[in-house]
Every structure is written in C-alpha cells, then in structure tokens.
Design an enzyme around this catalytic site. Sequence first.
Site, PDB file in Angstrom:
ATOM      1  N   GLY A  23       4.329 -32.591 -44.247  1.00  0.00           N
ATOM      2  CA  GLY A  23       3.983 -31.999 -42.960  1.00  0.00           C
ATOM      3  C   GLY A  23       4.268 -30.512 -42.894  1.00  0.00           C
ATOM      4  N   LYS A 167       2.528 -49.529 -45.051  1.00  0.00           N
ATOM      5  CA  LYS A 167       1.388 -48.631 -45.175  1.00  0.00           C
ATOM      6  C   LYS A 167       0.064 -49.370 -44.973  1.00  0.00           C
ATOM      7  CE  LYS A 167       3.841 -45.021 -45.847  1.00  0.00           C
ATOM      8  NZ  LYS A 167       3.951 -44.039 -44.736  1.00  0.00           N
ATOM      9  N   LEU A 192       2.471 -41.480 -55.601  1.00  0.00           N
ATOM     10  CA  LEU A 192       3.875 -41.099 -55.445  1.00  0.00           C
ATOM     11  C   LEU A 192       3.986 -39.579 -55.422  1.00  0.00           C
ATOM     12  CD1 LEU A 192       6.949 -41.801 -55.514  1.00  0.00           C
ATOM     13  CD2 LEU A 192       6.771 -41.707 -58.017  1.00  0.00           C
TER      14      LEU A 192
END
Length: 303
Positions: A23, A167, A192
């Site tokens: 983010g 997920k 990953l």
Amino acid sequence: MAPAAFHYPSNTVCVMDASGKLGSSLVKKLLQRGYTVHATVQNHGDLQLSDVACENKKLKIFYADPFDYKSIIDAMRGCSGLFYTFEPPKDQPHYDEFMAEVEVRAAHNVLEACAQTETIDKVVFTSSATSIIWTDDRKSTEADFDERDWSDINFCRKFKLWYALSKTLAEKTAWALAMDRDMNMVSVNAGLLMGPDLSIKNPYLKGAAEMYEDGVFVTVDLDFLVDAHICIFEDISSYGRYLCFNHVVNRPEDAVKLASMLTPAANSLPKSLDNDMKIMQQRISNKKLNKLMVDFDRRPQVD
C-alpha cells in the site's frame, strides 16, 4: 503523455490499506505519476507516509477502518479508483480459521462502499495466487494453472490452508458484489511478495514444499507488483483476474536460496526439497499480465 490505450478517468484515487508494504509503495508510485492520492490507514501508529505527506500536497491521509462503513465512504469521496489490499487487524495479525470471516467482512464492506460512491470507476482488488492453485486434482490436471482456476474451499479447510481460504473467500465475495452492483473490478492474484522482511512465519508459505513440487511456487518483487497494479488500473482493456509473479521457484538452487533466506540458521534443506534435486516443470502461467504490460511506461509522469 500516456499512450492512447491508457485512460485516466480522474486524477484522484484511493489506496486502502496504505500502511502495508504494498500500500505505501503504491501511494508513492501513484504520486510520482501525478495522481492525487487518498491514503487510508487503520491506526495512527500505522502511518509510514508522514514525510511524504509533508512534502506532497497531493497526498491526503485518512484513518479508515474496513469495518467502519462511514470511514470508508469518507476516504473514497471524490476518487475515481480504488486500490484495495487487506491488512490483518493489529489485534489478530496471524491467519487462522477465523481470519477468513474477518477478511470477507472487510471486502464486502469496502466493495459495498464503492458501489455507493458515484465517482468510483474502477477497483483494483489485491488477491493471491493461493486463491488459484489449491485443488484436490492439481497433480492430475494437464493444463497450466491460470486466472480461470479457483482454489477449492473444502480442500483449504481440510489441510488448514487458512491464508488461501481467506484470500479465496474474500475474492469470491468481492467478485459476487462487483457483478451484482455492476462495478468495474479487476483482481491482482499475486505470488509471494519478496523482501528483506520475509520470514518463515509468512502465511503464504503454508504448503510451500507442495507448491514447489507441483511447479506452482511463484514469487513477485515489490516494484513489479506495484507496476502491475497501476498498469491494470490505467489500461482500459484490463478485465477479470491477473496472475502476478515474476519468478517461479522450481529449480534446486532457487529452493536452497529461499530456504536459506527463511531459515538462515538451518544446516540443510527441508527433506521435501532435499530428496529430489531435479528441476520442477512450471505449471502456472502469467501470460495474460505479461501481454498487458508490454507497453506499460514505468517512468514517472512529467507535469
């Protein structure tokens, strides 16, 4: 100037949650490309962008809880796009059998808020490759795994693959709501995420030996993942799901390097990796994303 294939419906976007590695990196790259960014964090202690906020008037910080509908609406007001990535709550940082419910609730709240925000034109939803690769018949399937595949929820529960379960359910929830509300959503199913802080405790790594043996153990560098998100947002031709990775762990030397990184004190490889030192056939494809990113201009935009 951006190529004609790219579309900028508005220059203001929201990044939720901006406190994590992905983010915060997205925020910085979007600012470099000329966007005004509404960066949301859940707690004041999460803020890693204070220096950037002081220097850049195009960055606005919002404290938004994914379980607080009003705070989400406030953060997205005036934005044309949302980049959504889930960060586990501080009081429940580890993935267990209850995290799926938490992540599903968060995804539902955020997508519902998007549906009520008239200015939102596009949602880029960060998911995981683990929502694609875990099925009971994965060894017998001849075709490579790609964006059309989904992990089996019962399989994930049976083998306690809580990260994959969370997920998968969260992404399915987001897609169901997006289709019901006629929203333009695209998902990024990431491998990953590599970095200096990667540890053996990363929940993605549950089942790592099996992923390696099946040729579906994929990783992604942070810069590539950020570029993929922005490319997918800007390109009007993007649609559906995109598997996002730039490395496949399928060679003995790859396994040795990763094992050494995760457990530097270990004297040898895990037995599952040490038994058979052959190269594993890659059985997962990211052709769809690679095709989209061929003409992507990674350089900052100049005003």
